[in-house]
Write an enzyme that holds these catalytic residues in place. Sequence first.
Site, PDB file in Angstrom:
ATOM      1  CG  ASN A 138      28.092 -47.021  14.698  1.00  0.00           C
ATOM      2  OD1 ASN A 138      28.137 -46.236  15.645  1.00  0.00           O
ATOM      3  ND2 ASN A 138      28.174 -48.318  14.851  1.00  0.00           N
ATOM      4  CD  GLU A 152      28.889 -50.652  22.380  1.00  0.00           C
ATOM      5  OE1 GLU A 152      29.584 -51.527  21.803  1.00  0.00           O
ATOM      6  OE2 GLU A 152      28.136 -49.881  21.788  1.00  0.00           O
ATOM      7  CB  CYS A 159      29.414 -52.282  17.719  1.00  0.00           C
ATOM      8  SG  CYS A 159      28.073 -51.630  18.678  1.00  0.00           S
ATOM      9  CD  GLU A 213      26.499 -47.093  26.668  1.00  0.00           C
ATOM     10  OE1 GLU A 213      26.509 -47.502  25.516  1.00  0.00           O
ATOM     11  OE2 GLU A 213      26.862 -45.950  26.989  1.00  0.00           O
TER      12      GLU A 213
END
Length: 482
Positions: free
Chosen positions: A156, A254, A288, A462
């Site tokens: 994505n 993640e 997400c 992150e």
Amino acid sequence: MSQIDYSAILKTGAYYNGVWHTTAKTYPIINPANGQTVAEVAYCGAAEAKSAVDSAENALSSWQAMTAKMRSNLLKKWFDLIIKNQSALAALLVTEQGKPLSEGMGEVLYAASFVEWFAEEAKRIYGDVIPSHKGDARIMVLKQPVGVIAAITPWNFPLAMLTRKIAPALAAGCTAVIKPSEETPLSAHALVHLAQEAGIPEGVLNVVSGNAPEIGQVFTSDKRVRKISFTGSTKTGKYLYSQCAETMKKMSLELGGNAAFIVFDDADIDAAIAGAMASKFRNTGQTCVCVNRFFIHDSVYEKFVTGLATEVNKLIVGDAFTPNVTQGPLINEMALAKVKRHVEDALNKGARALTGAKQPNLGGTYFEPTVLADAHIDMEMSQEETFGPIAACYRFTDEDDVIKQANATDFGLSSYFYTRDVGRAWRVAEALECGMIAVNEGMLSTEIAPFGGIKDSGLGREGSKYGIEEYLNIKYVLMGGI
Ligand code: ADP
């Protein structure tokens, strides 16, 4: 079709030992907008994955031995080349992923921002001196790179998800093997090519894609790989986590989200609608941190949902290269099938479609951006991330109750809420179970803040000053006899 020439950065091989390799078998990369083959890419398996790990291992000691400033300078050169190639990278990204060109251009900048940020952070990996427990001894804390790391990334955000892992890894002194999504490897290959042009030495960055389980198995079982950083589905993330137990790797995961977006009765409704548009429809709802559940206070419910539907009607669905298009296709048929299933289930259980809820007459994997009113928790989309352009709106009346509903999910990535009451802003921000909260804002991703989730949404952070810690080991040194 793209008018932008990306041929100079189109790389179809696998890259390790400083060379692009071909393989006997290849696989096609499909443009989701029209189903056409963009390129045939090397199909790697265990052998190539192992060669890539060998390559990263061989490069490790000399990369670690460089000063932080030298590594920083190489990352800066890489950053400059990414910016210089913004249009070509965006065009490639749009072609294999389907997001609108304006979003593609934005993703290149977002991806580059991690390289710039960690080029700077490379020089700020400080240790510590701790006041000692003994007069004749001193306590020091050193921070050292974990070693070879593997990055497994999704389709994505093919560029940004990669730089968010690779830039801190390289800055810290780690070398890396990358396995991008098989849907979108060309963006990753282009980044690796630009890293090579920037002068990042042979073996520091390596990329293989193809047979994901086979490559994954090499990464998880090889002792030399000291860390895996993964972004993708919770199912795959849990599987990789379990596979890494044997070799005790450090992990960053993640994973999926099920973001809540709460609009309280005191909210600025226009601002909430603008935030909803930004957080729900980016990348056709395939991020997400995209909202999956809108909880709207009963007293402002109709105003919000009708206002949202009005804005959604302004979105333009179509080929990602067409100017003004804001909604590209979904990534593939499977994604489309899930969106259709969720919408059908919701309508069967009493949801009201205010707009959309069907495919436009464009063929392919397009789906109209949709607003569903009267959603409730029995619907499939309450529990499972839809990953598509569907805004499902639930009704609530009580603060405690909506917090309970928002938290009634195994996921804990991001949440959004709108209120003008400062006390409520603190209470709700503290009570929501997730790693990231946006108050009166619809977008929260930036390289300078820590991105990550809790619960089934994963481990680690992150970006930001925290992101580099994921690639460092702490070593305690007791210096006696002083
Ligand atoms: P999504 O539904 O977003 O595609 P996945 O978790 O299936 O999520 O994919 C994310 C990344 O994980 C992709 O690069 C994919 O190829 C990879 N992947 C999927 N299964 C495995 C596996 N068994 N081992 C290693 N990587 C995998």
